[in-house]
Write a protein that holds these residues in place. Sequence first.
Motif, mmCIF file in Angstrom:
data_model
loop_
_atom_site.group_PDB
_atom_site.id
_atom_site.type_symbol
_atom_site.label_atom_id
_atom_site.label_comp_id
_atom_site.label_asym_id
_atom_site.label_seq_id
_atom_site.Cartn_x
_atom_site.Cartn_y
_atom_site.Cartn_z
ATOM 1 N N GLN A 87 -8.299 4.194 16.942
ATOM 2 C CA GLN A 87 -8.279 3.375 15.730
ATOM 3 C C GLN A 87 -9.080 4.062 14.614
ATOM 4 O O GLN A 87 -9.931 4.905 14.866
ATOM 5 N N LEU A 88 -8.789 3.676 13.368
ATOM 6 C CA LEU A 88 -9.533 4.141 12.210
ATOM 7 C C LEU A 88 -10.354 2.979 11.690
ATOM 8 O O LEU A 88 -9.841 2.053 11.084
ATOM 9 N N TYR A 89 -11.665 3.006 11.953
ATOM 10 C CA TYR A 89 -12.522 1.876 11.592
ATOM 11 C C TYR A 89 -12.822 1.858 10.088
ATOM 12 O O TYR A 89 -12.781 2.882 9.415
ATOM 13 N N GLY A 111 -25.108 6.970 11.814
ATOM 14 C CA GLY A 111 -23.715 7.388 11.710
ATOM 15 C C GLY A 111 -22.850 6.169 11.464
ATOM 16 O O GLY A 111 -23.090 5.103 12.034
ATOM 17 N N ASN A 112 -21.859 6.314 10.582
ATOM 18 C CA ASN A 112 -20.988 5.175 10.287
ATOM 19 C C ASN A 112 -19.530 5.588 10.323
ATOM 20 O O ASN A 112 -19.199 6.722 10.691
ATOM 21 N N PHE A 113 -18.659 4.662 9.937
ATOM 22 C CA PHE A 113 -17.227 4.897 10.060
ATOM 23 C C PHE A 113 -16.738 6.063 9.188
ATOM 24 O O PHE A 113 -15.630 6.549 9.369
ATOM 25 N N PHE A 117 -15.362 9.973 14.106
ATOM 26 C CA PHE A 117 -13.910 9.956 14.282
ATOM 27 C C PHE A 117 -13.571 10.028 15.763
ATOM 28 O O PHE A 117 -14.395 10.413 16.600
ATOM 29 N N ASP A 118 -12.333 9.676 16.052
ATOM 30 C CA ASP A 118 -11.879 9.602 17.432
ATOM 31 C C ASP A 118 -11.858 10.991 18.073
ATOM 32 O O ASP A 118 -11.331 11.945 17.500
ATOM 33 N N ASP A 119 -12.478 11.076 19.270
ATOM 34 C CA ASP A 119 -12.510 12.311 20.059
ATOM 35 C C ASP A 119 -13.111 13.492 19.297
ATOM 36 O O ASP A 119 -12.660 14.625 19.418
ATOM 37 N N LEU A 152 -16.867 0.881 20.099
ATOM 38 C CA LEU A 152 -17.190 2.285 19.859
ATOM 39 C C LEU A 152 -17.581 2.909 21.194
ATOM 40 O O LEU A 152 -18.535 2.455 21.843
ATOM 41 N N GLY A 153 -16.846 3.942 21.603
ATOM 42 C CA GLY A 153 -17.104 4.562 22.895
ATOM 43 C C GLY A 153 -17.716 5.938 22.777
ATOM 44 O O GLY A 153 -17.627 6.600 21.735
#
Length: 755
Positions: A87-89, A111-113, A117-119, A152-153
Motif C-alpha cells: 500500500q501507499l500510505y 520516519g514517516n510516509f 516505502f514498501d520493501d 507497518l511491517g
Amino acid sequence: MPNASSVRRGLKALLAALLAAAAVWLLCRWVGYDLQERLGNQPVYEILNDDYTQIIDLPEEGLTQKIQLKAGQAFYGVRFKFSTHGQLYKSGMLMVDVFTEDGTQIAQSAGNFLNIFDDNFTEFTIENPYIPTQDETLTVHLYNVTPWEGPLGLWASEGEVSNMPLYSGDGTGNALDATLAVQLVADYSGPWPSRLAEQLALPLAAAAFAAVLLAVLHAPLALLVALVGLALGLSFTRVTPALVAPDEYTHLAAAYELAGTWSGQQTADENGNLLVRACDAPYFSTKTGEIGIFAYKAQAQARANEPGSPNELTIASEAKAGQGTGSYWAQAFGIWLARLQGKNFYTMLEYGRLANLALYLVLATAAVALAPAALRGLFACVSLLPMSLQLAGSLSPDATVLGTVFLFTALCMALRQRRAACWQLVLLVVLGAAVAPAKAIYLPVVLLCLAIPPEHLDPRRSAASPTVTLHGLSLRPGRLVQAVVLLAAAVLWTVANLSALAYAARDMNMALLVAGGVAAVVVVVLACALYLRLRKTPHGLRWFYRGLAAVAVVAVVGGVYGLSHMGGGLTPDQLLEVQPNGDSVWTFSFGYICRNLPATIKLLLRTLPEQGALWLQGLLGTTLGEPIVYRIDVSWLLGVGLVLALLAASLPVQNQKPLLSRRSAWGTVGILACVVLAVFAAALNWTPINYQTLFGMQGRYLLPVLPLALLLVQRNHRFSLHQSAAHGAALSVAILTLLTQLQGFGLYASWQPVS
C-alpha cells in the motif's frame, strides 16, 4: 607625497582586489553548495543481519532490537527494511530511539510516509558518531507516534541472528525469536562537503586579493610569488588528501626516519621495518592514501580530535627504513617539530607539508628576485603553476629540487648580464653542487654555468689583466670558477648516484665501462690542453674543431657498437619469466637498451601519442595527485589557459635584446635534450621488457627545465609584445591555479572507485 593619480590607481586596485576576493569566496560557497547537494547526507552501510524471511508488524507497544557494536566502531545510525504490504500510505510517523548499555540516549530519529516505502530500506542517522571504547550492546526502540493508515511491517529473520534478540515493547517484553533485517550506518557525510569547501574560502580569497592587488599595482613579482604562493600552497595542503601526492607514502617514511635520527632514536627494527610512534602506526603503509568525501571527512575529524603520543618510536610499521635518497630536511624538520609537541598523525603530516612549502617559496621567490627583469614574469608563472605548488604543498622532495634548479637557472641568466658579487659566486658553486645530487636526471642543467661570460665570474675586483698564469698556461679566473662548479657537481653526483648507476648497468661489463670512462676523461683533458695552446691561432683552432668532430663521431659509433656487443644478454627462458601480474621480471637496463635499440625506439614511438597529453597535464599540474593510482584530471580549458599564460610571459618586448646568443641557445637545446634523454632512460629503467609503452613516465619530471624551454621562446624574432605581460601572465596563472584547486577538490571529494 603621493599625487592624486597614484591614489586613484591604488583605490582602483584595492577595489578590483576586493571584488576578486568576493568572487572567489562566492565561488567557494557555490562549490560547497553543489557538493552538498550531490554528496551531502550520504550514508555508508555495514550489514548486521541480511537474513530475513518474515514480516513482523509493528505492535502498538513497539519493538526493541539489540545490536552489537565493537570497540572503536563508529555508529551513525541504523537502517531497517520496511513493508507497507503493497500500500501507499498517506499518514503515519515512526520514532527510532537508540540507547547505550547504561541507558544514555545517543540518537532519536523519525520516519514517516514520505520516506518509508514498501520493501525498501530506510536509514535513521545522527550527524556526530558514537564510538564506544569497548564492545557494547546498543538498544534500538521503534514505536509509532502517529497512527498509520495500515499496518507497518519490518522484515526479519526466523530465529535470532548473531546474538541480536528482538523484543516486543521497550525491551522488557517477550523475546520474539527473530532479528530485524538491520544495517549499521558506519559513516555519514552529513554537512561535511559544504564545511570542507568553506575551509578553502579564506586562503583562496586571500590568494585572489593579493594576486589582483599586486598585479594591478605592478608590485615586484617576487613579492607576488611569495604571498600568492603561500596562500595557494596552504590551500593545496588541504586539497590534496593525506598521502595522495606523488609517492607521498615513500616520502613520509624517509622524512620520518630522518626526524627520528635527529632525535637520536633507533629508527628500524631487526627486520628493517621503520619504527614509529603508537599514534602513527595505523597510517604507515606502502600504498597511496584514500580519496573521496569520506576520506576528507575522516582526516579533518582525526586532525581535530585524535590524540597524539610522545616522541617514542615503539611500533614496527609496514614501511621499510632506508628509503631516504632525496632532500628531506624541510619535511623532516616539520615532522620532528610536530612529534616533539606530541601532535597527532594528520597534524604531523601538515607540519611536514608546510615546512616543505616554506622552503620551496624561499627558493622560488629568490629565483624571481635574482632573475633578469625580462625573465621575472617567466619564473613567476612557472613557480605558481598547479604542479609546482602541489608538490610544494606535499612531502615531495621534488619541491626542493624545483626551487634549487629555478634559482640556479635564474642566477646563471642574471650573471650573463652583470658581474658577479662574491656572494653570488659562492651561491653559484653551492647551487651547482646541490642540483647534481638532488636528482640524477638534472645533472646537465649544471652546464648552464658555461653560458656565463668568464669575465663576469672573475673574483678579482680590480684586475690588471683579464687572465692569470698557472704553470705557463694563461686562462681567465672565471673559467676556474666554472671548473669548480662542474667538478663539485660531478663528484657529488657520482657519490649520490653511483649505486643507482651500477644497478642500471647491471648486465654490462663494468671493467670495460670503467676503462671507457677513464679514456673519455683523458680525451677531454687532452682536448682542453690542446685548445688552450691553439686558441690564439685561427688555423690551428680550425683543425682542432675538425679533429674534435672526427673523434666525437668515432667515439659515438664505436661506443654504440661496443655497448651493443658487450654481452650479458638474457636467455630465452629469462625473457619468458613473468611476475604473478604478468609483468616481466626484467626491466630495460642500459645493457638491454643498447642490445635492443630498435625495440626501445619502437616502445618510445608508441608511448608518445598514447601518453603525450598526460605528460603535458603532469607538467602543468592539471592532473592531480598520483596519476598511476587516481586519474584526477581537471578541465582541459584550464590547461590551455596555463599554456597561453606561460607563452605570454615568455614573449619578448619589442626592441628587447635577446638574453641568449645563438651559441648559448644551441647549448640550451643540448641541455634540454640531455635532460629529456635522462628522463626517458630513468623511466625505461623501471619499465618491464614486455611492456609496449613506458611505465611511470610523468610530465612533472620535466618541470625543473621548463624555464629553459621558455627561454628559447623568449629569443624568437617573429612575435613580440608592445609592453611586458609579466604581471598579467602571473595573475592569470595564479587564478588558473586557484580554479584548478577548486575543481580538483570537487573531483577528489566525489571520486568513486570503478566497479
